[in-house]
Enzyme design. Structure first.
Site, PDB file in Angstrom:
ATOM      1  N   ASP A   1       0.860  -1.186   0.000  1.00  0.00           N
ATOM      2  CA  ASP A   1       0.000   0.000   0.000  1.00  0.00           C
ATOM      3  C   ASP A   1       0.896   1.236   0.000  1.00  0.00           C
ATOM      4  O   ASP A   1       1.842   1.338   0.811  1.00  0.00           O
ATOM      5  CB  ASP A   1      -0.920   0.007   1.223  1.00  0.00           C
ATOM      6  CG  ASP A   1      -1.883   1.173   1.189  1.00  0.00           C
ATOM      7  OD1 ASP A   1      -2.866   1.085   0.433  1.00  0.00           O
ATOM      8  OD2 ASP A   1      -1.632   2.167   1.898  1.00  0.00           O
TER       9      ASP A   1
ATOM     10  N   GLU B   1      -4.672   2.105  -4.422  1.00  0.00           N
ATOM     11  CA  GLU B   1      -3.212   2.125  -4.363  1.00  0.00           C
ATOM     12  C   GLU B   1      -2.651   0.862  -3.740  1.00  0.00           C
ATOM     13  O   GLU B   1      -1.475   0.835  -3.360  1.00  0.00           O
ATOM     14  CB  GLU B   1      -2.739   3.356  -3.571  1.00  0.00           C
ATOM     15  CG  GLU B   1      -3.084   3.320  -2.073  1.00  0.00           C
ATOM     16  CD  GLU B   1      -4.450   3.929  -1.779  1.00  0.00           C
ATOM     17  OE1 GLU B   1      -4.685   4.337  -0.647  1.00  0.00           O
ATOM     18  OE2 GLU B   1      -5.281   4.003  -2.715  1.00  0.00           O
TER      19      GLU B   1
END
Length: 653
Positions: free
Chosen positions: A522, A565
């Site tokens: 992440d 993301e």
């Protein structure tokens, strides 16, 4: 001698000589063939009967083993009588016996004594005057079971005249004799002593004596009883007189037919030759005037009928060509539903060659940059597999550049390009999709050496229009398949592909007891990138991140965009140590240099990584992903720009 006489004599000789040779061969070879066939049949019958004896041995062995198991489960042998009676009643064996170490025990049916050797060792058992195929199983004394009896279990099948008669009936022979130790023990009928001695002396070779043929199959382990079968010698009475009678009748028939054929084939050769020459020159309207009803008249009628049929054949061929063109169009319709591009192009090329009788051909397609043609498939050509031809160069390049077909002889301004095959004649047509050229179909040299006709070009134009539809369908299908499992922004696999892959990889790792690791990545503070620099700059960061992650893993590893993301990496054959090393490489590659091009403001981007390992942290995809997510959360809480390994104590299914 007239022509009719010469024709009749020639036909009689042609028929008579082979016929006499056949008669000679039949009269000499038939008796020997009959004898060999009878011997082969008796040998097969003897071996069939022997296989039945072998089957009795196998059944006796199975019955003895069943008896032994029953004895092992019984404290006292005296309690076995009911079980043994049941085995005999059910036809498991003709007789069974169980003996203890003192020789006493229980028996049922025609129980054989314990033989020195069982049937599998080639031994037999005798019950009075009868002989049995018997099997023996020794009873052991297992440790820890002092009450289990020891001794032997025996089961057998009686070998008697009824068995011999049954074997005779099933084998279809005249007589069956069963022998043990060289002496008959059962027989379907009495066999002469001299024939018996001769068969025993000859072993397993056929014996002929006093009009009788006998074959012996000797005893062997698993088949302790020898089998002797015999039958009266087969005779072919009247073979020679019958053959001579057939030959005489054939001669008479041949002479009659020869006379008829000679009379029917007498004809005026000069007139026939002249008329045939005109027909050979293409004048199918040639006819011979029928001036009489004799041989000349019949010849004229036959010739006229022949030319009429030839005209019909030519018309049928023309219609067949029209049907072929229609068939090509139908094949194109079929190809439009196929999704295998190589197969479609191969069918296109093969059908085009067949419909135009071309010796060779090739299909070239425009590359992605639309500046050159690339070889897709070829037939009958010696060309490099990586052939590329710029637009406007060579025959195919000109067709692709102008969109117009080319037909004619090679030479002059019609010259092949570099790597393009050389030929005498060529036919090239463009493959168009929505008026845009996507490739070229090129055919070389007709089988008859002629230039490709205008009808050939018309056929290909009809066919290629359908073929182009098929190619378009394949391209669209492949693109749809690719988009369904890839992320449109980063080019990585998408969540759908990851969901399909993780289950298969975990199943494979479990089957072969191999580790598998999962990394969940992440981007740290990615929302600030979108808020400050805009979503376009954020998308560029995601694309660059995908490239850096791919550069740090193996080809066998799976990198997918999990969502937003977040990215996920599947590492087959990777334990905790390898997974941690991979996580550190990815983290370092992200932090090593800023993101962005030289004309953009550099961005310092970091990534947090959660690591989970199968089966330590989870036995299923859901559990493993949950552990990796918890580890990612721990990495975030630890300050980001780091990795964390999942907690072993939290593993579940």
């Amino acid at each position: 001698m007239t022509l009719r006489t010469r024709l009749a004599a020639a036909f009689v000789l042609v028929v008579l000589v082979p016929l006499l040779v056949v008669v000679a061969l039949v009269t000499t070879a038939l008796p020997t063939a009959l004898q060999e066939r009878q011997e082969q049949g008796l040998t097969s019958s003897s071996r069939l009967a022997a296989s039945v004896i072998s089957g009795l041995c196998d059944r006796a062995s199975a019955a003895a083993e069943a008896t032994a198991r029953a004895a092992a489960a019984t404290e006292s042998l005296g309690d076995l009588e009911g079980t043994l009676d049941e085995l005999v009643r059910r036809g498991i064996a003709d007789g069974v016996r169980v003996t203890g170490p003192d020789g006493r025990g229980a028996a049922a049916g025609a129980a054989p004594p314990v033989p020195e050797r069982g049937c599998r060792a080639g031994g037999i058992a005798r019950v009075g005057d009868a002989v049995q195929v018997a099997a023996v199983v020794e009873l052991g004394r297992p440790s820890g079971s002092p009450g289990t009896p020891a001794g032997a279990a025996v089961a057998g099948f009686t070998v008697d005249d009824a068995l011999a008669d049954a074997l005779r009936a099933s084998a279809g022979v005249g007589r069956v004799v069963l022998l043990a130790g060289g002496q008959p023990v059962a027989a379907s009928s009495e066999m002469p002593d001299d024939l018996l001695r001769a068969a025993l002396a000859a072993g397993e070779s056929p014996v002929r004596l006093n009009g009788t043929v006998a074959v012996l199959t000797e005893a062997r382990p698993g088949q302790p009883v020898a089998v002797l079968v015999s039958q009266e010698e087969g005779e072919g009475p009247g073979v020679l007189p019958l053959a001579l009678a057939v030959a005489a009748g054939a001669v008479v028939l041949a002479v009659g037919i020869a006379l008829l054929l000679a009379r029917a084939t007498t004809r005026p050769l000069d007139e026939l030759s002249d008329a045939a020459a005109r027909v050979a020159g293409g004048d199918l309207d040639t006819t011979i005037e029928v001036r009489s009803r004799d041989e000349l008249g019949r010849l004229a009628e036959s010739f006229n009928g022949m030319t009429e049929e030839l005209r019909g054949y030519v018309g049928a061929l023309q219609a067949s060509r029209d049907e072929l063109q229609a068939g090509v169009a139908r094949i194109g319709d079929t190809l439009s539903g196929t999704h295998d591009l190589d197969r479609i192009l191969t069918v296109v090329l093969e059908t085009a060659m067949a419909s135009t009788r071309a010796r060779a051909g090739a299909v070239l397609l425009l590359g992605a940059d639309r500046t050159e043609l690339e070889l897709a498939v070829s037939e009958g050509l010696d060309v490099p597999a990586d052939l590329r031809l710029p637009l406007g160069v060579g025959i195919a390049g000109r067709v692709a550049s102008t969109g117009d077909p080319i037909r004619g002889r090679v030479g002059g301004d019609l010259q092949p390009g570099p790597g393009e095959p050389s030929a005498e004649t060529v036919l090239a047509v463009p493959l168009k999709s929505s008026s845009t050229v996507i490739g070229v179909l090129t055919l070389y040299d007709r089988e008859d050496g002629e230039v490709f006709a205008e009808s050939d070009l018309a056929t290909l134009r009809t066919f290629t229009s359908q073929a182009t539809v098929a190619v378009d369908n394949v391209v669209l299908h492949e693109e749809a398949q690719r988009l369904s499992i890839t992320d449109g922004l980063t080019g990585l696999w998408n969540y759908r592909y990851f969901s399909m892959t993780i289950g298969k990889e975990i199943e494979r790792a479990a089957r072969f007891s191999r580790p598998l690791s999962l990394l969940l990545l992440d981007l740290d503070h990615f929302k600030l990138v979108n808020d400050v620099y805009g979503h376009q700059r954020g998308d560029a960061v995601l694309v660059e991140l995908a490239g850096r992650v791919r550069g740090q893993v193996r080809d066998v590893d799976t990198v997918a965009r999990y969502g937003g993301e977040e990215f996920v990496v599947i590492l087959p054959e990777t334990d905790e140590e390898g997974a941690v090393q991979a996580a550190e490489r990815i983290r370092a590659a992200v932090r090593r240099r800023p993101f962005g091009d030289a004309d953009e403001a550099p961005l310092e981007v970091t990534v947090s990584v959660g690591v989970a390992v199968f089966p330590v942290h989870g036995a299923g995809s859901t559990a493993l992903l949950r552990r990796a997510d918890e580890a990612l959360y721990n990495a975030k809480r630890a300050g980001r720009d780091t990795w964390r390994l999942a907690d072993v104590g939290a593993a579940d299914d």
